[in-house]
Enzyme design. Sequence first.
Site, PDB file in Angstrom:
ATOM      1  N   TYR A 137      66.405  -8.493  -9.048  1.00  0.00           N
ATOM      2  CA  TYR A 137      67.776  -8.843  -9.443  1.00  0.00           C
ATOM      3  C   TYR A 137      67.898  -9.029 -10.959  1.00  0.00           C
ATOM      4  O   TYR A 137      68.993  -9.060 -11.503  1.00  0.00           O
ATOM      5  CB  TYR A 137      68.252 -10.124  -8.739  1.00  0.00           C
ATOM      6  CG  TYR A 137      68.418  -9.973  -7.239  1.00  0.00           C
ATOM      7  CD1 TYR A 137      68.506  -8.719  -6.643  1.00  0.00           C
ATOM      8  CD2 TYR A 137      68.491 -11.081  -6.423  1.00  0.00           C
ATOM      9  CE1 TYR A 137      68.642  -8.584  -5.276  1.00  0.00           C
ATOM     10  CE2 TYR A 137      68.635 -10.955  -5.050  1.00  0.00           C
ATOM     11  CZ  TYR A 137      68.702  -9.700  -4.486  1.00  0.00           C
ATOM     12  OH  TYR A 137      68.842  -9.563  -3.124  1.00  0.00           O
ATOM     13  N   LYS A 188      55.346  -6.600   0.020  1.00  0.00           N
ATOM     14  CA  LYS A 188      55.049  -5.266   0.538  1.00  0.00           C
ATOM     15  C   LYS A 188      53.903  -4.696  -0.298  1.00  0.00           C
ATOM     16  O   LYS A 188      54.063  -3.698  -1.017  1.00  0.00           O
ATOM     17  CB  LYS A 188      56.296  -4.369   0.441  1.00  0.00           C
ATOM     18  CG  LYS A 188      57.416  -4.753   1.379  1.00  0.00           C
ATOM     19  CD  LYS A 188      57.251  -4.184   2.767  1.00  0.00           C
ATOM     20  CE  LYS A 188      57.514  -2.701   2.794  1.00  0.00           C
ATOM     21  NZ  LYS A 188      57.310  -2.159   4.159  1.00  0.00           N
ATOM     22  N   ASP A 221      58.567  -6.414   6.198  1.00  0.00           N
ATOM     23  CA  ASP A 221      59.217  -5.828   7.380  1.00  0.00           C
ATOM     24  C   ASP A 221      58.683  -6.484   8.655  1.00  0.00           C
ATOM     25  O   ASP A 221      59.439  -6.802   9.578  1.00  0.00           O
ATOM     26  CB  ASP A 221      59.063  -4.301   7.409  1.00  0.00           C
ATOM     27  CG  ASP A 221      57.651  -3.833   7.095  1.00  0.00           C
ATOM     28  OD1 ASP A 221      56.830  -4.644   6.604  1.00  0.00           O
ATOM     29  OD2 ASP A 221      57.353  -2.655   7.345  1.00  0.00           O
ATOM     30  N   ASP A 245      65.934 -13.418  -0.168  1.00  0.00           N
ATOM     31  CA  ASP A 245      67.380 -13.378   0.051  1.00  0.00           C
ATOM     32  C   ASP A 245      67.667 -12.960   1.497  1.00  0.00           C
ATOM     33  O   ASP A 245      68.444 -13.596   2.222  1.00  0.00           O
ATOM     34  CB  ASP A 245      67.971 -12.353  -0.938  1.00  0.00           C
ATOM     35  CG  ASP A 245      69.477 -12.446  -1.049  1.00  0.00           C
ATOM     36  OD1 ASP A 245      70.079 -13.304  -0.379  1.00  0.00           O
ATOM     37  OD2 ASP A 245      70.051 -11.640  -1.806  1.00  0.00           O
ATOM     38  N   ASP A 249      68.347 -15.604   5.071  1.00  0.00           N
ATOM     39  CA  ASP A 249      69.582 -15.507   5.853  1.00  0.00           C
ATOM     40  C   ASP A 249      69.268 -15.240   7.325  1.00  0.00           C
ATOM     41  O   ASP A 249      69.925 -15.783   8.218  1.00  0.00           O
ATOM     42  CB  ASP A 249      70.491 -14.393   5.313  1.00  0.00           C
ATOM     43  CG  ASP A 249      71.446 -14.926   4.240  1.00  0.00           C
ATOM     44  OD1 ASP A 249      71.237 -16.070   3.787  1.00  0.00           O
ATOM     45  OD2 ASP A 249      72.384 -14.212   3.863  1.00  0.00           O
TER      46      ASP A 249
END
Length: 356
Positions: A137, A188, A221, A245, A249
């Site tokens: 970001y 990852k 994942d 992020d 959620d």
Amino acid sequence: MSKHIVFLPGDGIGPEVTAATIKVLDALKLGFTYEQKLVGGAAIDATGSPLPADTLEACRQADATILACVGGPKWAHAAYDKRPEAGLLGLRKELDLFANLRPAIVFDALIDASTLKPEVVRGLDILIVRELTGGVYFGTPRGITDIGNCERRGVNTQVYTTSEIRRVAARAFELARKRGRKVCSVEKANVMESGLLWREEVTKLHAEKYTDVELSHMYADNCAMQLLRNPSQFDVIVTDNLFGDILSDAAAMLTGSLGMLPSASLGAGKPSLYEPVHGSAPDIAGQNKANPLAMILSLAMALRYSLDRPDAADTLENAVKQVLTDGVRTADITAKGQAFVSTSAMGDAVVARLNG
Ligand code: NAD
């Protein structure tokens, strides 16, 4: 020594949930001082800026800042730096709050609010620690460029340094020591160099200082799948800004109710920011309908992590649990046809439990 709290009611339902939270703070009788300051749309209307200088300075000096929520349709079309959300992002950046703590706790009394089966989420208590000030970001180069032939290219850069990884991982290990002593580090590493660095640095830090905490690693994942399949396997998850992020959620929704979710953002020093996960809920603002428990539970997090009163945090969280067990509900956490109470009545119910 007396502690000082800055409350930022912000916009929409913010002033209503803040009023309920202040009543609860008063009922705890901790002798703390507090003040309210402007942020977001309310601050834009009053001063032209979503984060006035005196608000920022008060937050820098405070032992904890508790923000309700910002935003609303009135300011939705302003330039990005003149939107309420710029106040929130500015606050996180100015205070260098690099660790975002998002608990996902399933209260027994609300177990049916989750979309997952009760046996999967019963007793769930996990903490996601998300890196908040680095990663994709903020990385450069970034932007959209014209590359000819009617083609454009969008670029963002995922970037982490050793110190950025170590400081957030250290927070996660320290938090795990006060909980279930397990950290799962998520990236990852199989396809990203920044992920490989993340894994190596977390492993090194663990060997140096935190061997009393169990460390595991998981690809992001797989973590998304495991959160839905068997979330109780986790205690603390530490991950980067982007994966955090998304995964926080997903974990939040295991609990089924936006009006119940607190969060904390911590840096290296004193400034800290506590806030409900929900937004300003313009659809119910000003109607005394909002659930104040996410903000009340944010106060509990502040008591635990910034105000040196873990005992008061436990007392408050227990009072909330009892109120829910008593069947007191705001509209967002009722089953169809069940009676519900107002924002202020929910605050009063918590106060009554604290006094009783
Ligand atoms: P929202 O969280 O405000 O609302 C989503 C839904 O959940 C709405 O139906 C709302 O009524 C309900 N809801 C939210 N909090 C509730 C509570 N405490 N009690 C009962 N019901 C509750 O998200 P949105 O509608 O996408 O965004 C509205 C505004 O809030 C936007 O301007 C957005 O930018 C802003 N926002 C701010 C924050 C923040 O301040 N941290 C976070 C998210 C969104």
